[in-house]
Design a protein around this motif. Structure first.
Motif, short mmCIF file in Angstrom:
data_model
loop_
_atom_site.label_atom_id
_atom_site.label_comp_id
_atom_site.label_asym_id
_atom_site.label_seq_id
_atom_site.Cartn_x
_atom_site.Cartn_y
_atom_site.Cartn_z
N LYS A 1 0.82 -1.20 0.00
CA LYS A 1 0.00 0.00 0.00
C LYS A 1 0.86 1.26 0.00
O LYS A 1 0.62 2.21 -0.76
CB LYS A 1 -0.92 -0.02 1.22
CG LYS A 1 -1.85 1.19 1.31
CD LYS A 1 -2.74 1.10 2.55
CE LYS A 1 -3.62 2.33 2.67
NZ LYS A 1 -4.48 2.26 3.89
N GLN A 2 1.90 1.27 0.85
CA GLN A 2 2.78 2.44 0.92
C GLN A 2 3.53 2.65 -0.40
O GLN A 2 3.67 3.79 -0.87
CB GLN A 2 3.78 2.26 2.07
CG GLN A 2 3.18 2.31 3.45
CD GLN A 2 2.69 3.71 3.83
OE1 GLN A 2 3.06 4.69 3.21
NE2 GLN A 2 1.85 3.77 4.85
N LEU A 3 4.03 1.57 -0.98
CA LEU A 3 4.77 1.71 -2.24
C LEU A 3 3.84 2.13 -3.37
O LEU A 3 4.24 2.91 -4.25
CB LEU A 3 5.45 0.38 -2.58
CG LEU A 3 6.66 0.01 -1.73
CD1 LEU A 3 7.13 -1.40 -2.04
CD2 LEU A 3 7.79 1.00 -1.95
N ARG A 4 2.61 1.65 -3.36
CA ARG A 4 1.64 2.03 -4.39
C ARG A 4 1.34 3.53 -4.30
O ARG A 4 1.26 4.22 -5.32
CB ARG A 4 0.37 1.20 -4.25
CG ARG A 4 -0.59 1.33 -5.42
CD ARG A 4 -1.62 0.21 -5.45
NE ARG A 4 -2.28 0.02 -4.16
CZ ARG A 4 -2.13 -1.08 -3.41
NH1 ARG A 4 -1.32 -2.04 -3.82
NH2 ARG A 4 -2.77 -1.19 -2.26
N THR A 5 1.19 4.02 -3.09
CA THR A 5 0.98 5.46 -2.90
C THR A 5 2.20 6.25 -3.35
O THR A 5 2.08 7.31 -3.98
CB THR A 5 0.69 5.76 -1.42
OG1 THR A 5 -0.46 5.04 -0.99
CG2 THR A 5 0.47 7.25 -1.20
N CYS A 6 3.36 5.71 -3.06
CA CYS A 6 4.61 6.39 -3.36
C CYS A 6 4.83 6.54 -4.87
O CYS A 6 5.19 7.62 -5.35
CB CYS A 6 5.77 5.63 -2.73
SG CYS A 6 7.37 6.38 -2.98
N VAL A 7 4.60 5.48 -5.64
CA VAL A 7 4.89 5.53 -7.08
C VAL A 7 3.90 6.41 -7.84
O VAL A 7 4.17 6.81 -8.97
CB VAL A 7 4.90 4.12 -7.71
CG1 VAL A 7 6.00 3.27 -7.10
CG2 VAL A 7 3.55 3.43 -7.58
N THR A 8 2.77 6.71 -7.21
CA THR A 8 1.79 7.56 -7.89
C THR A 8 2.00 9.04 -7.62
O THR A 8 1.25 9.88 -8.12
CB THR A 8 0.35 7.18 -7.47
OG1 THR A 8 0.23 7.28 -6.04
CG2 THR A 8 0.02 5.76 -7.89
N LEU A 9 3.02 9.38 -6.82
CA LEU A 9 3.32 10.78 -6.60
C LEU A 9 3.66 11.46 -7.92
O LEU A 9 4.39 10.91 -8.75
CB LEU A 9 4.50 10.93 -5.64
CG LEU A 9 4.30 10.55 -4.18
CD1 LEU A 9 5.64 10.57 -3.44
CD2 LEU A 9 3.32 11.50 -3.51
#
Length: 432
Positions: A392-400
């Protein structure tokens, strides 16, 4: 062919088959023979490509010859010159070059492993001897000229740094750092040879950033220089992944196979988490540094390394550029003539590289690029009780998206959440 050798070949080629089976299926002999010859051809091709690649890319002897010639003629100076040219305590060993014009070697300096980097501009002939002296002194070491005062030289440095790093209140301190670095014999004076050397080094983007980021924990330490050759500490592991398939084998080696092998060879997950925390700290360090903001144009696993303690160390700063430099290129600045270029002696190549790597991704912050790199590296083998939150954290991160400076709070929040998640898992353990 000697009888013993014929018997050895017969055993090697046909031992997997029983004698009765060989008599019944003579065609199998031919099949095995063809497979053996095919294997020999493939191995010969790999050896040839390896040799050809080495001969083309590895020309450190040319670099050392030219550097030492300039040093003995008094054109250049540096803290590593005596060790390289006179004492022979600085030696080049394993070639790591990926470009014929950008020489990288693993070497030894007083029995200490180091990395030696040097540039070569002109091509060599088929005998490996320069057609003309590479990097002629008239173009590379042409400034400052005789008669330049110390005040004028400081102004030259300040103007150059202002163009490359942007208007920063700390530029004067950085100028003083370069002056101290240039003063090899520590006599509080800078000779013409010392000034020419530091001016040439300034035009190497990686060297400039290495000095600007020298106090950062995850930047390799600069150990010395001679002319435009410079020496850094060796990063024990120079890539996140231990296996790099040579370019001439990528067409025949499936990507899935190389990925699986890298998963198998990778450090344990807690150690990968420790390396990741260090990489995230580096992203923080360059986000708002003492000398401006920096962009990671190419978040490649082959630019990120780690030491024996699994602390992240940037193996190369070649893909990092100052925000001011990239903005200038993207506004339409082009460098048609290297002599007129403010950004470095190989300005056309620098322009092309930055435009290629940063032009379409400039609105993507460093953190998003790094998280894209970490998805495969970090999720493989992740603890089951952590994997969901980590995904979840990485998914949020890559969409920045958008400039990090315009979304500073959100950027910092995502970065800190990811660091905290990893640190909780490995804190108070042998991996912390």
């Amino acid at each position: 062919m000697p009888r013993a050798l014929r018997r050895l070949l017969h055993v090697m080629l046909f031992c997997p088959l029983s004698k009765g089976l060989q008599n019944r299926l003579p065609a199998i002999k031919v099949k095995y023979l063809l497979l053996a010859w095919l294997g020999i051809l493939i191995i010969s091709w790999i050896v040839y490509m390896q040799y050809a690649s080495y001969a083309e890319l590895c020309r450190g002897h040319v670099c050392q010859m030219v550097i030492c010639d300039h040093y003995r003629r008094g054109i250049i100076s540096g803290s590593s010159c005596k060790a390289l040219c006179d004492q022979k305590t600085l030696t080049l060993h394993r070639c790591m070059s990926t470009s014929s014009t950008h020489q990288v070697y693993i070497g030894l300096w007083k029995d200490r492993p180091v990395v030696i980097k040097c540039g070569i501009e002109d091509p060599v002939n088929i005998d490996g001897v320069p057609d003309t002296l590479p990097r002629p002194e008239m173009s590379l070491f042409d400034k400052p000229t005789r008669g330049t005062s110390m005040d004028e030289f400081k102004e030259m440095l300040h103007s150059f740094l202002k163009v490359n790093l942007g208007e920063q209140p700390t530029l004067s301190a950085l100028v003083d750092r370069f002056i101290t670095l240039a003063d090899v014999n520590q006599d509080n004076k800078v000779s013409l040879a010392e000034a020419k050397s530091i001016w040439a080094l300034l035009h190497i983007n990686e060297f400039l950033l290495m000095v600007a980021l020298q106090e950062k924990e995850h930047t390799p330490k600069l150990l010395g220089f001679c002319g435009d050759l410079y020496v850094t500490e060796r990063v024990t592991h120079s890539s996140l992944y231990r296996l790099e398939v040579p370019h001439y084998l990528k067409a025949v080696v499936p990507e899935a196979l190389s990925s699986s092998l890298n998963h198998w060879l990778a450090p344990s997950w807690p150690r990968r988490a420790r390396i990741t925390i260090g990489l995230l700290e580096f992203v923080e360090e360059v986000f708002h540094g003492s000398y401006g903001s920096f962009l990671i144009c190419d978040a490649s696993p082959y630019h990120v390394g780690y030491n024996a303690k699994y602390d992240c160390k940037m193996a190369s700063l070649y893909s990092v550029a100052s925000d001011a430099m990239v903005r200038s290129f993207l506004k339409g600045r082009r460098c048609e003539n290297n002599a007129d270029c403010t950004y470095g002696r190989d300005c056309t190549a620098t322009c092309d590289r930055l435009m290629k790597q940063c032009n379409t991704e400039v609105v993507q912050p460093n953190l998003a690029k790094v998280c894209m790199l970490l998805q495969d590296y970090l999720l493989f083998g992740a603890p089951s009780d952590l994997r969901g939150d980590l995904e979840k954290q990485l998914r949020t991160c890559v969409t920045l998206s958008g400039l990090a400076s315009q979304m500073e709070v959100h950027h910092s929040l995502v970065l800190n959440n990811l660091k905290t998640l990893l640190w909780k898992k490995i804190s108070n353990t042998q991996y912390s």
